[in-house]
Design an enzyme around this catalytic site. Structure first.
Site: not given
Length: 269
Positions: A47, A245
């Site tokens: 991320d 994610h």
């Protein structure tokens, strides 16, 4: 390695020099390498960590000999000002990064119930609990609404235990969330600092792993298509079917295998 300010609760403003990118290669990473007796390193991030890993490799190729990127593809510096781009996304819906820009606004939503907010966020972006097709996108905020209005209210993701959630929530309750949100509030400063690297490729051996259900790989599909030019040293790129994610939590065995195989194949330092 934790992100500075994010884990400590330090809350510099947007123009605070503590956020300025290091140019000398003598920042915290250098001191860690010295402590380990190493002159070079492989850097891997997820991320925001993916972006930081890529920029570290771009700025200091003499230090970082390879780079692994998880969930967020590499996109070279340049283009329009980030906050201008985000402001144009979503029509009358506000993109979450735009929502984060005003100091205190997102804090007022998150900090009264950190546990509940984090549980909803993790569920919203996890492959086994994210909203189904046709549901309102949890990355956007409707007029007069909040982000959590679109978070699922069901069970935790299968990878997230109540005990782990307590640890994460407890840390943010201790520090507050402003330090983490300020990373988003510094994106225009990053854009300014990196103006001299417009379009620059990361040439070291690299790896990308993303989740097939992660919105990041949809929004940034063009960045993935551009990998032959932007990551000329790319060894392999993987999209994990049915994964959201949080790839290293959702698919730890698969992600570890891909990372270890890639690390084993790298040239020795």
């Amino acid at each position: 390695m934790p992100i500075r300010q994010q884990d400590s609760g330090e809350c510099p403003g947007r123009r605070d020099d503590r956020w300025q990118l290091p140019r000398s290669g003598r920042g915290p990473e250098h001191r860690r390498r010295q402590a380990l007796g190493e002159e070079s390193a492989v850097i891997i991030g997820h991320d925001w960590g993916s972006n930081i890993a890529a920029m570290s490799a771009l700025l200091h190729p003499e230090v970082f000999r390879a780079v692994g990127l998880l969930s967020v593809p590499y996109a070279p510096p340049g283009g329009p000002r980030p906050t201008d781009v985000f402001a144009r996304m979503g029509g009358d819906q506000e993109f979450y990064i735009s929502y984060f820009q005003e100091p205190g606004r997102a804090e007022a939503e998150i900090e009264p119930d950190v546990r509940g907010w984090l549980a909803g966020l993790y569920a919203a972006l996890s492959g086994d609990t994210m909203p189904g097709p046709g549901a309102p996108d949890p990355h956007f905020v409707g007029p007069g609404a909040t982000l959590r209005d679109r978070f699922p209210s069901g069970p935790l993701p299968s990878w997230l235990t109540k005990e782990d959630l307590e640890v994460y929530a407890g840390e943010f309750e201790r520090t507050g969330v402003t330090g983490a949100l300020n990373r988003y509030r510094n994106m225009d400063r990053d854009w300014e600092d990196l103006a001299g690297f417009h379009g620059a490729p990361v040439k070291q051996p690299s790896l990308f792993i993303g989740g097939g259900l992660d919105a990041s790989v949809t929004w940034m599909a063009g960045a993935i298509d551009a990998f032959p030019a932007t990551l000329p040293g790319l060894v392999s790129s993987h999209l994990l079917d049915g994964c959201g994610h949080w790839i290293q939590q959702e698919r730890p065995d698969e992600v570890n295998r891909l990372l270890i195989d890639w690390l084993d194949a790298l040239p020795t330092a």
